[in-house]
Motif scaffolding. Structure first.
Motif, PDB file in Angstrom:
ATOM      1  N   ASP A  67      -3.664  -0.273   3.851  1.00 47.30           N
ATOM      2  CA  ASP A  67      -5.071  -0.184   4.247  1.00 47.30           C
ATOM      3  C   ASP A  67      -5.405   1.159   4.887  1.00 47.30           C
ATOM      4  O   ASP A  67      -6.552   1.424   5.227  1.00 47.30           O
ATOM      5  CB  ASP A  67      -5.436  -1.320   5.205  1.00 47.30           C
ATOM      6  CG  ASP A  67      -4.532  -1.370   6.431  1.00 47.30           C
ATOM      7  OD1 ASP A  67      -3.751  -0.420   6.642  1.00 47.30           O
ATOM      8  OD2 ASP A  67      -4.600  -2.370   7.170  1.00 47.30           O
ATOM      9  N   SER A  68      -4.387   2.009   5.057  1.00 45.21           N
ATOM     10  CA  SER A  68      -4.619   3.333   5.636  1.00 45.21           C
ATOM     11  C   SER A  68      -3.391   4.200   5.401  1.00 45.21           C
ATOM     12  O   SER A  68      -2.314   3.695   5.034  1.00 45.21           O
ATOM     13  CB  SER A  68      -4.886   3.227   7.143  1.00 45.21           C
ATOM     14  OG  SER A  68      -3.712   2.794   7.822  1.00 45.21           O
ATOM     15  N   HIS A  69      -3.561   5.489   5.631  1.00 44.87           N
ATOM     16  CA  HIS A  69      -2.421   6.401   5.516  1.00 44.87           C
ATOM     17  C   HIS A  69      -1.359   6.060   6.555  1.00 44.87           C
ATOM     18  O   HIS A  69      -0.156   6.102   6.271  1.00 44.87           O
ATOM     19  CB  HIS A  69      -2.889   7.847   5.699  1.00 44.87           C
ATOM     20  CG  HIS A  69      -1.792   8.855   5.560  1.00 44.87           C
ATOM     21  ND1 HIS A  69      -1.114   9.360   6.648  1.00 44.87           N
ATOM     22  CD2 HIS A  69      -1.235   9.445   4.469  1.00 44.87           C
ATOM     23  CE1 HIS A  69      -0.204  10.221   6.232  1.00 44.87           C
ATOM     24  NE2 HIS A  69      -0.253  10.289   4.921  1.00 44.87           N
ATOM     25  N   ALA A  70      -1.782   5.694   7.748  1.00 40.65           N
ATOM     26  CA  ALA A  70      -0.836   5.355   8.818  1.00 40.65           C
ATOM     27  C   ALA A  70       0.022   4.154   8.428  1.00 40.65           C
ATOM     28  O   ALA A  70       1.233   4.123   8.704  1.00 40.65           O
ATOM     29  CB  ALA A  70      -1.583   5.074  10.115  1.00 40.65           C
ATOM     30  N   THR A  71      -0.590   3.169   7.782  1.00 41.48           N
ATOM     31  CA  THR A  71       0.167   1.999   7.335  1.00 41.48           C
ATOM     32  C   THR A  71       1.189   2.391   6.279  1.00 41.48           C
ATOM     33  O   THR A  71       2.338   1.928   6.299  1.00 41.48           O
ATOM     34  CB  THR A  71      -0.783   0.932   6.759  1.00 41.48           C
ATOM     35  OG1 THR A  71      -1.703   0.528   7.767  1.00 41.48           O
ATOM     36  CG2 THR A  71      -0.006  -0.283   6.273  1.00 41.48           C
ATOM     37  N   SER A 147       2.032   9.656   1.478  1.00 39.99           N
ATOM     38  CA  SER A 147       0.806  10.377   1.138  1.00 39.99           C
ATOM     39  C   SER A 147       0.377  10.093  -0.293  1.00 39.99           C
ATOM     40  O   SER A 147      -0.813   9.950  -0.583  1.00 39.99           O
ATOM     41  CB  SER A 147       1.020  11.881   1.343  1.00 39.99           C
ATOM     42  OG  SER A 147       1.303  12.145   2.699  1.00 39.99           O
ATOM     43  N   SER A 150      -0.818   6.321  -0.443  1.00 40.30           N
ATOM     44  CA  SER A 150      -2.095   5.994   0.196  1.00 40.30           C
ATOM     45  C   SER A 150      -3.298   6.422  -0.639  1.00 40.30           C
ATOM     46  O   SER A 150      -4.433   6.082  -0.308  1.00 40.30           O
ATOM     47  CB  SER A 150      -2.173   6.638   1.587  1.00 40.30           C
ATOM     48  OG  SER A 150      -2.075   8.045   1.500  1.00 40.30           O
ATOM     49  N   GLU A 151      -3.054   7.169  -1.728  1.00 38.06           N
ATOM     50  CA  GLU A 151      -4.127   7.521  -2.654  1.00 38.06           C
ATOM     51  C   GLU A 151      -4.168   6.468  -3.754  1.00 38.06           C
ATOM     52  O   GLU A 151      -3.231   6.338  -4.544  1.00 38.06           O
ATOM     53  CB  GLU A 151      -3.893   8.908  -3.244  1.00 38.06           C
ATOM     54  CG  GLU A 151      -3.958  10.031  -2.218  1.00 38.06           C
ATOM     55  CD  GLU A 151      -3.831  11.394  -2.864  1.00 38.06           C
ATOM     56  OE1 GLU A 151      -4.248  11.536  -4.038  1.00 38.06           O
ATOM     57  OE2 GLU A 151      -3.300  12.307  -2.212  1.00 38.06           O
ATOM     58  N   HIS A 191      -3.380  14.977   6.662  1.00 40.93           N
ATOM     59  CA  HIS A 191      -2.631  13.865   7.243  1.00 40.93           C
ATOM     60  C   HIS A 191      -1.134  14.155   7.326  1.00 40.93           C
ATOM     61  O   HIS A 191      -0.414  13.447   8.028  1.00 40.93           O
ATOM     62  CB  HIS A 191      -2.823  12.598   6.400  1.00 40.93           C
ATOM     63  CG  HIS A 191      -4.153  11.957   6.579  1.00 40.93           C
ATOM     64  ND1 HIS A 191      -4.623  11.549   7.803  1.00 40.93           N
ATOM     65  CD2 HIS A 191      -5.124  11.648   5.682  1.00 40.93           C
ATOM     66  CE1 HIS A 191      -5.822  11.009   7.663  1.00 40.93           C
ATOM     67  NE2 HIS A 191      -6.157  11.066   6.386  1.00 40.93           N
TER      68      HIS A 191
END
Length: 218
Positions: A67-71, A147, A150-151, A191
């Protein structure tokens, strides 16, 4: 991880024998050793295609988890740390044997449980910058994979497997990394910024490379 994979299923092989086998293979002439291995092991392109395909397949199955780059970073870091599970298990058995704890030293299943706990702690530790710096060979590929992952519409390409390994070998340990444009863009993107984290300048064109090397040697 590779050490644990040497345990053939259904065959009783102890750690000492595996160590001796590994040492014998290490000292053997490469040409002789190569004759004992299947030819497909030397097909680097096929291997990278297989790995990229497998990773893309798994990422598609678990796409809803991102649900996010951090995840994505958290998941990939945990995956990278898990690669040390077999090594941690082996070291636990070795230390148990050295301490005279023979039951623990021979408990393969128990040692793997210990390995899982250790790698979970490593994954948690890699959330801290100091540990990201100390364990760059784990953190760099995890961050690059995250990275890409997350795209939503991006997939790993076979060449990414090589690129990420090259980046992991260079960024944490070198002052400069010469690569191509797409990888530089990924490394230096907002990021990611692995170049900033490790203090390694990245160049992607001949002019950038010449300018960078000139500054470093002056």
């Amino acid at each position: 991880m590779g050490y644990e994979d040497l345990h053939p299923p259904g065959v009783d092989v102890d750690d000492d024998l595996l160590v001796r086998l590994a040492e014998a293979a290490w000292l053997a002439q490469p040409s002789i050793l190569a004759q004992q291995l299947p030819p497909e092991m030397f097909e680097a392109r096929l291997q990278s295609e297989r790995i990229a395909g497998l990773l893309n397949e798994q990422e598609a199955l678990h796409a809803q988890e991102i649900d996010s780059h951090a995840t994505a970073v958290r998941i990939e870091v945990a995956g990278a740390a898990s690669m040390l599970e077999g090594i941690a298990a082996r070291e636990y058995r070795r230390m148990a044997a050295a301490a005279g704890k023979l039951a623990e030293a021979s408990d393969i299943i128990g040692s793997r449980k210990v390995g899982k706990r250790i790698t979970s702690m490593i994954a948690e530790a890699l959330q801290q910058r100091s540990n990201q710096l100390a364990f760059g060979s784990l953190y760099v590929p995890a961050m690059l994979h995250a990275s890409v992952r997350s795209e939503a519409n991006r997939k790993l390409k076979p060449n990414d497997i090589f690129d990420f390994r090259h980046a992991a070998a260079a960024l944490p340990y070198c002052r400069a990394f010469l690569t191509d444009g797409p990888l530089k863009s990924l490394i230096t993107s907002g990021h990611v910024k692995l170049d900033t984290l490790y203090g390694c300048e990245v160049a992607a064109t001949p002019k950038e490379a010449i300018d960078l090397i000139s500054r470093l040697i002056l």
